[in-house]
Design a protein around this motif. Structure first.
Motif, PDB file in Angstrom:
ATOM      1  N   GLY A  21     -10.652  68.174  32.973  1.00 27.86           N
ATOM      2  CA  GLY A  21     -11.235  66.956  32.419  1.00 27.86           C
ATOM      3  C   GLY A  21     -10.269  65.794  32.422  1.00 27.86           C
ATOM      4  N   HIS A  22      -9.041  66.030  32.012  1.00 32.81           N
ATOM      5  CA  HIS A  22      -8.050  64.950  32.022  1.00 32.81           C
ATOM      6  C   HIS A  22      -7.638  64.589  33.444  1.00 32.81           C
ATOM      7  N   THR A  23      -7.707  65.552  34.348  1.00 29.74           N
ATOM      8  CA  THR A  23      -7.421  65.219  35.758  1.00 29.74           C
ATOM      9  C   THR A  23      -8.473  64.251  36.297  1.00 29.74           C
ATOM     10  N   VAL A  24      -9.756  64.538  36.033  1.00 26.70           N
ATOM     11  CA  VAL A  24     -10.824  63.618  36.449  1.00 26.70           C
ATOM     12  C   VAL A  24     -10.660  62.280  35.744  1.00 26.70           C
ATOM     13  N   GLN A  25     -10.276  62.329  34.495  1.00 31.96           N
ATOM     14  CA  GLN A  25     -10.050  61.094  33.735  1.00 31.96           C
ATOM     15  C   GLN A  25      -8.939  60.257  34.372  1.00 31.96           C
ATOM     16  N   TYR A  26      -7.884  60.903  34.812  1.00 35.96           N
ATOM     17  CA  TYR A  26      -6.774  60.180  35.443  1.00 35.96           C
ATOM     18  C   TYR A  26      -7.198  59.593  36.791  1.00 35.96           C
ATOM     19  N   ILE A  27      -8.011  60.350  37.548  1.00 35.22           N
ATOM     20  CA  ILE A  27      -8.486  59.832  38.838  1.00 35.22           C
ATOM     21  C   ILE A  27      -9.324  58.576  38.632  1.00 35.22           C
ATOM     22  N   ILE A  28     -10.218  58.598  37.638  1.00 35.22           N
ATOM     23  CA  ILE A  28     -11.045  57.418  37.352  1.00 35.22           C
ATOM     24  C   ILE A  28     -10.183  56.275  36.837  1.00 35.22           C
ATOM     25  N   TYR A  29      -9.164  56.584  36.050  1.00 34.34           N
ATOM     26  CA  TYR A  29      -8.280  55.544  35.494  1.00 34.34           C
ATOM     27  C   TYR A  29      -7.512  54.839  36.600  1.00 34.34           C
ATOM     28  N   THR A  30      -7.069  55.594  37.610  1.00 33.80           N
ATOM     29  CA  THR A  30      -6.301  54.994  38.701  1.00 33.80           C
ATOM     30  C   THR A  30      -7.182  54.437  39.813  1.00 33.80           C
ATOM     31  N   ASN A  31      -8.461  54.813  39.855  1.00 36.13           N
ATOM     32  CA  ASN A  31      -9.382  54.322  40.884  1.00 36.13           C
ATOM     33  C   ASN A  31     -10.687  53.862  40.234  1.00 36.13           C
ATOM     34  N   PRO A  32     -10.653  52.791  39.480  1.00 36.88           N
ATOM     35  CA  PRO A  32     -11.852  52.378  38.736  1.00 36.88           C
ATOM     36  C   PRO A  32     -12.941  51.740  39.596  1.00 36.88           C
ATOM     37  N   ASP A  33     -12.629  51.382  40.850  1.00 36.38           N
ATOM     38  CA  ASP A  33     -13.589  50.643  41.667  1.00 36.38           C
ATOM     39  C   ASP A  33     -14.463  51.529  42.555  1.00 36.38           C
ATOM     40  N   VAL A  34     -14.330  52.833  42.449  1.00 38.24           N
ATOM     41  CA  VAL A  34     -15.173  53.731  43.239  1.00 38.24           C
ATOM     42  C   VAL A  34     -16.617  53.581  42.766  1.00 38.24           C
ATOM     43  N   SER A  35     -17.539  53.520  43.710  1.00 38.79           N
ATOM     44  CA  SER A  35     -18.909  53.132  43.393  1.00 38.79           C
ATOM     45  C   SER A  35     -19.597  54.092  42.424  1.00 38.79           C
ATOM     46  N   ILE A  36     -19.329  55.378  42.507  1.00 40.73           N
ATOM     47  CA  ILE A  36     -20.084  56.332  41.703  1.00 40.73           C
ATOM     48  C   ILE A  36     -19.719  56.261  40.225  1.00 40.73           C
ATOM     49  N   TRP A  37     -18.581  55.677  39.879  1.00 42.49           N
ATOM     50  CA  TRP A  37     -18.224  55.541  38.463  1.00 42.49           C
ATOM     51  C   TRP A  37     -17.773  54.126  38.094  1.00 42.49           C
ATOM     52  N   ARG A  38     -18.045  53.150  38.975  1.00 44.47           N
ATOM     53  CA  ARG A  38     -17.609  51.779  38.703  1.00 44.47           C
ATOM     54  C   ARG A  38     -18.242  51.236  37.418  1.00 44.47           C
ATOM     55  N   GLN A  39     -19.523  51.536  37.203  1.00 41.35           N
ATOM     56  CA  GLN A  39     -20.211  50.965  36.056  1.00 41.35           C
ATOM     57  C   GLN A  39     -19.649  51.470  34.732  1.00 41.35           C
ATOM     58  N   CYS A  40     -19.438  52.792  34.627  1.00 42.14           N
ATOM     59  CA  CYS A  40     -18.928  53.318  33.357  1.00 42.14           C
ATOM     60  C   CYS A  40     -17.464  52.976  33.165  1.00 42.14           C
ATOM     61  N   ALA A  41     -16.686  52.853  34.259  1.00 48.38           N
ATOM     62  CA  ALA A  41     -15.275  52.494  34.121  1.00 48.38           C
ATOM     63  C   ALA A  41     -15.117  51.088  33.600  1.00 48.38           C
ATOM     64  N   ALA A  42     -16.082  50.199  33.919  1.00 51.92           N
ATOM     65  CA  ALA A  42     -16.003  48.810  33.444  1.00 51.92           C
ATOM     66  C   ALA A  42     -16.240  48.688  31.949  1.00 51.92           C
ATOM     67  N   GLU A  43     -16.807  49.718  31.329  1.00 53.74           N
ATOM     68  CA  GLU A  43     -17.064  49.665  29.892  1.00 53.74           C
ATOM     69  C   GLU A  43     -15.790  49.742  29.080  1.00 53.74           C
ATOM     70  N   GLY A  44     -14.691  50.195  29.674  1.00 52.90           N
ATOM     71  CA  GLY A  44     -13.421  50.286  28.972  1.00 52.90           C
ATOM     72  C   GLY A  44     -13.299  51.578  28.196  1.00 52.90           C
ATOM     73  N   GLY A  45     -12.051  52.046  28.043  1.00 55.85           N
ATOM     74  CA  GLY A  45     -11.809  53.290  27.336  1.00 55.85           C
ATOM     75  C   GLY A  45     -11.761  54.467  28.287  1.00 55.85           C
ATOM     76  N   LEU A  46     -10.827  55.390  28.010  1.00 57.37           N
ATOM     77  CA  LEU A  46     -10.683  56.534  28.902  1.00 57.37           C
ATOM     78  C   LEU A  46     -11.866  57.493  28.849  1.00 57.37           C
ATOM     79  N   GLU A  47     -12.584  57.523  27.731  1.00 57.50           N
ATOM     80  CA  GLU A  47     -13.711  58.433  27.600  1.00 57.50           C
ATOM     81  C   GLU A  47     -15.049  57.759  27.878  1.00 57.50           C
ATOM     82  N   SER A  48     -15.009  56.585  28.462  1.00 56.35           N
ATOM     83  CA  SER A  48     -16.268  55.912  28.787  1.00 56.35           C
ATOM     84  C   SER A  48     -17.008  56.625  29.913  1.00 56.35           C
ATOM     85  N   CYS A  49     -16.269  57.291  30.807  1.00 57.06           N
ATOM     86  CA  CYS A  49     -16.895  58.030  31.902  1.00 57.06           C
ATOM     87  C   CYS A  49     -16.817  59.539  31.704  1.00 57.06           C
TER      88      CYS A  49
END
Length: 918
Positions: free
Chosen positions: A644-672
């Motif tokens: 879970g934290h590995t996926v969290q780190y991937i999203i944190y370092t790559n917030p512009d990927v289309s499949i999670w761009r919307q939830c990453a823009a909400e802010g916070g590590l647990e937004s996605c």
């Protein structure tokens, strides 16, 4: 002399030949059996020829009597003490007048014979003056004598009150118990007056009263274990100055810095680094002390199993040397004078009922196998206190499995309240199924999960009525535990979590990956446990001194766990922290705020995962009460939190990927991503890989979270984990225990593919395996004793001897019933036994009555289940599994051709499995 009939005999015209007049003594009758005695040794090596016999006689059922009217019959009840002490060694169907000690069973039948006077088997339905049901029935004025007289005709069958109790290490006769209960109900419902209807109502309410009592007592024991264990668990680290019985959370009430809690180094007035080392030494010392104390308590339940039984052990010992199941092949009768000289000595097997979780053994018992003392009072008391100490030690073990065993012990003991369950082994197992479910219900706080656990894992026979009562028992147990409030939070389990946010669609692929990883992890854990047991536990000193292994495992646990916060926590608290979502006031250290903290946390989780995996592997199987459910969930939870934290780190370092761009823009590590969800999913999937529970786990996870949104991820991961684990290791941890310990369990979920028929496993007919009454229905008692002793020598305590007449099967007498009948005889050496009532008897006015033949027909089953020798093996499998038979008689062209015991069939199934044909 005038002749008078002996009982109700058919007319002699039913037989091709008329039997000669029967003598009154064994000496006078010897001529009729001299031929059999002389030819017995020759027939030992030569199968009995299957020749065409005479016409089949009329059914013995229509001609038998309930009891013999002769003066030679013995009233056993009048010779027994009215009140005898009941202890944990009483049999599984124990009652207030039981007298047989089952600490260990004899090695040979010779021992049984020499101590016959002190080991009399009791009739099943004897006086129960102290029974609650009987006392109430007496108060209501229920006339049992009159009701029994109303069934005089129906009792002219094999289901009479003279059936004996199940002996040690025998299998339940499900068919007999079911029909016996039907006769009891028929007797009960024959009363149409008010009192009869009231007693019938009370009889129907007994089951509900019983499971309610079991639920309340189980919850009370769970409360006691939880309160006591939490009070002493943190003594390893320090104590509360105000009240030493309080743990840290209760002492400090959630404060970050608490002056009331003192570590041992602080109490000694030491400063760093001396304080740290003092805390370390005292911590390790307490771990070892608690573990050794728990082991010493467990060793109090030591029980020896005779060498003539084929089982290896009755605790979770994967290092036990497997013994082959008896295939019922023998070389003929053994001379009693040379039996102990020619037979090599095989040491008895030692097992400890309080060790391990007991789930595998409970499953075997519920399948119909009788193990006296395993569910007794001593086991209950010892395991309750030993599990407290083992949990307080901090070793990687859980209490959920032992809860199942403890609850089943409660159910077994509570059955003694009502004779309906105390005197019927099949009915008793319905209650034990409900009791086992209540153990899981209070352990996880999941009553529905407990019902499904009993249905999916441990129960062998689970009719709809038992399902409803099991549900009622779990609800009563859960409500009682909530009322007792052991955690002080109003919750019934410590790791109850709630998720607010829903999962994202892209996470479904990660959930599938978690299922694969967790299933493989569970399967490899099984293999690792087996390898560890077959290597380390094979060391002679470790095998001889179980307490030494416990001390070493505790020492390693203390030395490694102290330095890592996550391995230092109790397994339930660690699982709760791993599965919990992050909050502002979270003190677990599992809620990073940036990428650097995520990387640091991944290192800590990785170290904790390796340590916990190793400690759980070496802890499973040691001689302390220990469950595997929560420890396996903790290992999976560490893996899931890491992913879970590995996926969290991937999203944190790559917030512009289309499949999670919307939830990453909400802010916070647990937004996605919520890592706690990943931890709980992986925890359930890993437990599935270890135990192969599926629906039960999905429901338990749902009850722990209360989130309908996450039912799909839980279910999907559990399904994938089960498929993966089955591909890597076909057997679950408990199936492996069952197979390695040679438990006589026929898995009703198994569907073998057979290529043979019944004749391929049918042993040849031998004279010492049958009772031949072709010459006369009277058989000397010493002859029957020798045949019985032979069955005991080959381990068939629950076997049977077919009664044949001119190769026609006319009945079968079970070995326990035969032993009981022989033990009733005053002068066995001079006694004759009536095996079939088919002739007339001369007048006895001028003949001595001292040696009148004793009627054994009440103990004979006149219609045993029989199949043709060419019957397909699938039919044989269904008969053993669904009818619960002990043995099947085999016929060839209507004539007796052999007998197949259940253990023989189990051995055949095991051989197929080993050969890879299933």
């Amino acid at each position: 002399m005038a002749n008078r009939p002996l009982g109700r005999y058919p007319h002699p015209k039913h037989f091709a030949t008329t039997p000669p007049p029967m003598s009154r003594s064994a000496q006078a009758h010897q001529a009729f059996h001299i031929e059999e005695e002389d030819d017995e040794e020759e027939e030992d090596a030569t199968p009995t020829p299957r020749t065409t016999g005479l016409a089949t006689p009329t059914s013995p059922t229509a001609t038998r009597r309930l009891h013999s009217a002769r003066t030679s019959d013995i009233d056993l009840r009048s010779r027994l003490p009215s009140r005898l002490q009941l202890d944990e060694h009483s049999n599984l169907l124990a009652f207030s007048d039981g007298i047989r000690n089952y600490t260990s069973a004899p090695n040979t039948a010779a021992h049984r014979r020499s101590s016959r006077a002190s080991s009399i088997l009791l009739p099943k339905h004897h006086n129960r003056a102290e029974s609650l049901g009987v006392r109430l029935a007496t108060a209501l004025g229920f006339d049992r004598t009159r009701s029994e007289a109303g069934l005089a005709e129906s009792k002219v069958s094999l289901f009479t009150d003279e059936r004996v109790w199940y002996d040690q290490f025998t299998s339940t006769d499900w068919v007999h118990d079911s029909i016996a209960d039907a006769f009891r109900l028929r007797d009960l419902r024959s009363r149409k007056d008010f009192r009869g209807r009231l007693y019938a109502w009370f009889d129907g309410a007994q089951g509900w009263i019983l499971v309610a009592i079991i639920g309340i007592i189980t919850a009370s024991l769970a409360y006691f274990i939880t309160i006591t264990e939490t009070s002493i668990f943190e003594l390893k680290e320090g104590f509360c100055t105000g009240d030493w019985t309080l743990n840290r959370s209760s002492c400090c009430y959630g404060e970050k810095s608490c002056s009331a809690w003192k570590s041992w180094g602080q109490r000694l007035g030491l400063a760093d680094p001396g304080r740290r080392w003092a805390d370390f030494i005292i911590y390790v010392t307490f771990v070892v002390i608690f573990a050794i104390a728990s082991c010493l308590l467990t060793l109090l339940t030591r029980t020896e199993m005779p060498s003539n039984y084929s089982m290896t052990t009755l605790d979770e010992n994967l290092a036990a040397d497997p013994k082959p199941l008896s295939n019922n092949e023998d070389k003929g009768p053994i001379d009693e004078t040379t039996a102990h000289v020619d037979t090599p000595h095989i040491p008895s097997t030692v097992y400890y009922p309080a060790a391990g979780s007991g789930v595998a053994e409970v499953k075997v018992i519920l399948s119909g196998f009788v193990v006296h003392g395993y569910l007794g009072v001593k086991t209950l008391i010892v395991k309750t206190f030993a599990v407290i100490l083992s949990l307080a030690s901090g070793m990687s073990l859980g209490k959920e499995g032992p809860y199942v065993h403890i609850a089943t012990c409660v159910g077994n003991i509570a059955c003694r309240l009502f004779s309906k369950y105390n005197h019927n082994d099949g009915k008793r197992r319905e209650v034990l199924s409900a009791a086992a479910a209540s153990g899981v219900g209070v352990a996880f706080g999941a009553p529905i999960g407990g019902v499904l656990f009993s249905l999916e894992e441990v129960s062998y026979y689970f009719p709809p009525k038992t399902l409803f009562r099991t549900f009622f028992c779990c609800i009563v147990a859960s409500l009682s535990l909530k009322f007792l409030n052991p955690y002080g939070t109003g919750k019934i389990v410590i790791f109850e979590v709630r998720y607010i946010t829903d999962w994202r669609f892209f996470e479904i692929f990660v959930f599938i990956l978690l299922g694969v990883l967790s299933g493989a992890l569970g399967a490899f854990f099984i293999k690792a446990c087996a390898i560890w047991a077959r290597t380390f536990r094979k060391i002679p000193v470790i095998k001889r001194w179980p307490v030494l292994e416990v001390a070493l495992v505790a020492l390693v646990t203390g030395l490694i766990s102290f330095w890592n916060r996550y391995t230092k926590l109790a397994v339930t608290e660690l699982l709760f922290e791993l599965a919990s979502p992050c909050k502002l006031d979270t003190l677990s250290g599992l809620c990073p705020v940036n990428g650097d903290q995520i990387l640091h946390m991944l290192r800590q989780l990785g170290i904790a995962f390796v340590i916990k995996s190793f400690l759980t592997t070496i802890t499973f199987g040691i001689k302390v009460p220990a469950g595997i459910y929560v420890p396996s969930m903790v290992v999976g939870g560490l893996l899931g939190r890491f992913v879970g934290h590995t996926v969290q780190y991937i999203i944190y370092t790559n917030p512009d990927v289309s499949i999670w761009r919307q939830c990453a823009a909400e802010g916070g590590l647990e937004s996605c991503v919520t890592p706690g969800v990943y931890a709980l999913i992986a925890a359930g999937a890993t437990m599935c890989g270890v135990t192969r529970l599926s629906v039960t786990l999905a429901v338990i996870l749902f009850e722990l979270t209360g989130s309908l949104d996450h039912v799909l991820p839980f279910s999907l991961a559990v399904l994938v984990a089960k498929w993966t684990a089955d591909a890597v290791e076909p057997l679950s941890i408990y199936d492996l225990l069952t197979a390695m310990n040679s438990y006589p369990l026929l898995d009703n979920k198994l569907r073998p593919v057979f290529t043979t028929d019944l004749g391929d496993i049918t042993p040849a007919v031998r004279s010492h395996r049958v009772i031949d009454i072709s010459n006369s229905p009277l058989v000397p008692a010493p002859t029957l004793r020798r045949k019985l002793d032979h069955l005991h020598r080959v381990g068939e305590v629950d076997g049977g001897l077919p009664v044949v007449r001119h190769n026609i099967l006319v009945g079968l007498i079970p070995a326990p019933d035969l032993e009981f009948a022989l033990d009733k005889l005053d002068e066995e050496e001079k006694s004759l036994c009536m095996m079939l009532q088919t002739a007339t008897w001369p007048d006895t006015e001028d003949v001595d009555h001292d040696h009148d033949p004793t009627d054994f027909t009440p103990f004979i089953d006149p219609a045993p289940v029989a199949l043709d020798i060419h019957s397909p093996m699938d039919l044989v499998f269904q008969c053993f599994v669904k009818l619960g038979l002990r043995y099947i008689c085999v016929l060839r062209d209507g004539q007796y051709a052999g007998l197949v015991h259940k253990k023989t069939f189990v051995k055949y199934i095991k051989d197929l499995e080993h050969a890879g044909e299933t």
